[in-house]
Structure formats: C-alpha cells, structure tokens
Design a protein around this motif. Structure first.
Motif, PDB file in Angstrom:
ATOM      1  N   GLY A  95      45.931  59.140 -66.989  1.00  0.00           N
ATOM      2  CA  GLY A  95      46.502  58.341 -67.815  1.00  0.00           C
ATOM      3  C   GLY A  95      46.105  58.601 -69.098  1.00  0.00           C
ATOM      4  N   LYS A  96      45.480  60.170 -69.109  1.00  0.00           N
ATOM      5  CA  LYS A  96      45.331  61.013 -70.203  1.00  0.00           C
ATOM      6  C   LYS A  96      46.073  61.472 -70.866  1.00  0.00           C
ATOM      7  N   GLY A  97      45.922  61.696 -72.406  1.00  0.00           N
ATOM      8  CA  GLY A  97      46.304  63.034 -73.056  1.00  0.00           C
ATOM      9  C   GLY A  97      45.347  63.216 -74.286  1.00  0.00           C
ATOM     10  N   GLN A  98      45.363  64.967 -73.898  1.00  0.00           N
ATOM     11  CA  GLN A  98      44.465  65.337 -75.395  1.00  0.00           C
ATOM     12  C   GLN A  98      45.613  65.548 -76.305  1.00  0.00           C
ATOM     13  N   ILE A  99      45.150  65.788 -77.439  1.00  0.00           N
ATOM     14  CA  ILE A  99      45.761  66.166 -78.905  1.00  0.00           C
ATOM     15  C   ILE A  99      45.159  66.815 -79.827  1.00  0.00           C
ATOM     16  N   LYS A 100      45.433  68.079 -80.182  1.00  0.00           N
ATOM     17  CA  LYS A 100      44.267  68.655 -80.482  1.00  0.00           C
ATOM     18  C   LYS A 100      44.908  69.490 -82.348  1.00  0.00           C
ATOM     19  N   PHE A 101      44.590  69.369 -83.629  1.00  0.00           N
ATOM     20  CA  PHE A 101      45.600  69.876 -84.239  1.00  0.00           C
ATOM     21  C   PHE A 101      44.647  70.350 -85.559  1.00  0.00           C
ATOM     22  N   LYS A 102      44.741  71.015 -86.558  1.00  0.00           N
ATOM     23  CA  LYS A 102      44.343  71.692 -87.669  1.00  0.00           C
ATOM     24  C   LYS A 102      43.654  70.820 -89.238  1.00  0.00           C
ATOM     25  N   ALA A 103      42.289  70.638 -88.864  1.00  0.00           N
ATOM     26  CA  ALA A 103      41.953  69.049 -90.075  1.00  0.00           C
ATOM     27  C   ALA A 103      42.469  70.003 -91.713  1.00  0.00           C
ATOM     28  N   GLY A 155      51.468  59.310 -84.329  1.00  0.00           N
ATOM     29  CA  GLY A 155      50.965  60.560 -83.616  1.00  0.00           C
ATOM     30  C   GLY A 155      52.467  59.216 -82.735  1.00  0.00           C
ATOM     31  N   THR A 156      53.376  59.436 -82.033  1.00  0.00           N
ATOM     32  CA  THR A 156      54.518  58.879 -81.257  1.00  0.00           C
ATOM     33  C   THR A 156      54.265  59.782 -79.566  1.00  0.00           C
ATOM     34  N   VAL A 157      53.805  59.027 -78.731  1.00  0.00           N
ATOM     35  CA  VAL A 157      53.417  58.772 -77.016  1.00  0.00           C
ATOM     36  C   VAL A 157      55.149  58.003 -77.027  1.00  0.00           C
TER      37      VAL A 157
END
Length: 255
Positions: A2-10, A27-29
């Motif tokens: 029930g968990k997701g991860q998101i990674k982006f460049k700050a 964001g949208t899930v």
C-alpha cells in the motif's frame, strides 16, 4: 504494502538566511478501486524544503591562485553524498577534472577566476578566487655549493667556475612544486679592470668555466655577471621565459 515511492531532482533558488528554500510538489496517483474495479485518480500536493548544498574547498592555498600555474583543488559537497557528480567550468582560466571525484586543476589567465560547479546538470554554486602573480625567483651565484659573497669578494685570480641558480620563492614552491622549477639558461661573465673589460664569456648552461679569467685576473679586478635568460618548467612539462628584470652580480677580486 500500500505504499509507493517517488523520486525527483530538487531545484534550488533564492535561499533564506538559513540556507533553505520552500518548494512544493504536486502529483497524481492512479489506483484501482477494489469495490468497482475502476481506476481512481488521487491528487496530492506536499511542501518540502531544499537545503543549499554548500561546497567545501580543500587546497594548500584557497585564498588565491597563481597565474599560469596548475592549481589543484578538491571540491566536495557533503550534502549531496553519493549523488555528487561534479562538473567544472572556469571563467578567467581553464578547469580540468582530476582522476578522483571533486578534483579539479585550475589554470588562471586573468586576475580573477570564477569556478562554476554543477552536479547532475544542476548548478550548485560559483566559487570566486583572486589570482596572484608568480613571485620572481632569486638568482644566486655559487662557487661550488656556497653563494659568492659579493661584499667580501674572492682572492685573485678568482673562481675557476661559477654556477648560476634561480631559487624559487619558498611559499610558492611549497604550494606548487611542479610549477616552481627554474633554470638559468643564458648569462654573461666579464672580467673588468677599472672600467675596462679584459675578457668576456657567454654561457648557455647554469655552470660556466672561468679558467680563462683566472689566467688574466689581478687583485683589484672584478667579475661582473649579467643574467640574460631564466626559464620556468611548469606542471605540464612546458617551458616559459621568466621576466626577472636586470640581474647583475659583481665579484671583487682581492689580494
């Protein structure tokens, strides 16, 4: 689970006094509704803070660099950890990366150098350095291994040979030993009696044979030496002429 991860460049911006800047990400899930089996869209907005990644400069001398020399620096950024992948660009000189991460060699060609540091395509900061001129070497006349005493002179007929050495400034040599290699490549020696030259010889190496002077020299004469050319070998193994100005040495010949 029930968990997701998101990674982006700050990205950075105008940091506050504490070196931070507030940002938001949206964001949208898309998930499947367990009751209807249809996709459901959830929108999410969250605030976060970006810390200014501070660069650390390690070098023998970071207050100023030396003109036309290979100044080695180590630029670290602890805040980025393993993500740190630096690229360097210099204004007012050239910059080349070393074998290890964060190593850079700067060769200044102007009185001021700005080193731009980026990582992963994102600019981190500009580092500004003042540039010093290379201190002139001291040219000394050696009889054997000892400097000639120009005040007390030497007993006639004088030395059989003289060696002219260009000695680098001690602090410059300590910081950049590969750029502090000098050699006297041309000098003239004249045996003078009163105001009249008796004999003259020109040498293209550090050591000059003055045996012909010894056969003619008398007490009261003097040996006048003028340095014509001094060369410096830089960190790349290339030579350049050094402007040492007018360098004259007078060795009185006594009884």
């Amino acid at each position: 689970g029930g968990k997701g991860q998101i990674k982006f460049k700050a990205t950075g911006g105008k940091y506050d006094k504490e070196g931070k800047i507030k940002k938001t990400w949206k964001g949208t899930v898309k998930i499947q509704d367990p009751l209807t089996g249809k996709d459901k869209i959830l929108e999410h907005t969250e605030e976060y803070f970006v810390a200014n990644p501070v660069l650390q400069v390690q070098s023998a001398s970071v207050q100023a660099l030396y003109l036309n020399c290979g100044n080695d620096l180590q630029i670290n950024c602890p805040a980025l950890g393993t993500e740190y992948d630096p690229k360097f660009r210099a204004a007012g000189g050239s910059a080349s990366s070393g074998a290890k991460k964060g190593q850079v060699t700067i060769v200044p060609t102007t009185p001021n150098v700005t080193l731009s540091v980026s990582s992963g395509g994102t600019k981190i900061d500009d580092l500004k350095f003042k540039v010093r001129k290379i201190p002139k070497p001291e040219v000394v006349a050696l009889n054997g291994s000892k400097p000639v005493d120009e005040k007390r002179g030497m007993k006639a007929p004088g030395p059989r040979s003289i060696k002219m050495k260009a000695i680098p400034d001690e602090s410059f040599k300590a910081f950049l030993p590969k750029d502090a290699r000098y050699k006297v490549t041309k000098w003239e020696a004249t045996l003078v009696r009163g105001k009249r030259p008796v004999d003259k010889k020109t040498f293209s190496s550090e050591t000059g044979n003055l045996s012909s002077f010894a056969a003619k020299a008398k007490p009261g004469d003097r040996i006048m030496i003028e340095v014509k050319k001094v060369m410096r070998l830089n960190f790349k193994g290339k030579t350049e002429t050094v402007n040492v100005g007018l360098v004259l040495k007078n060795i009185p010949l006594t009884d």
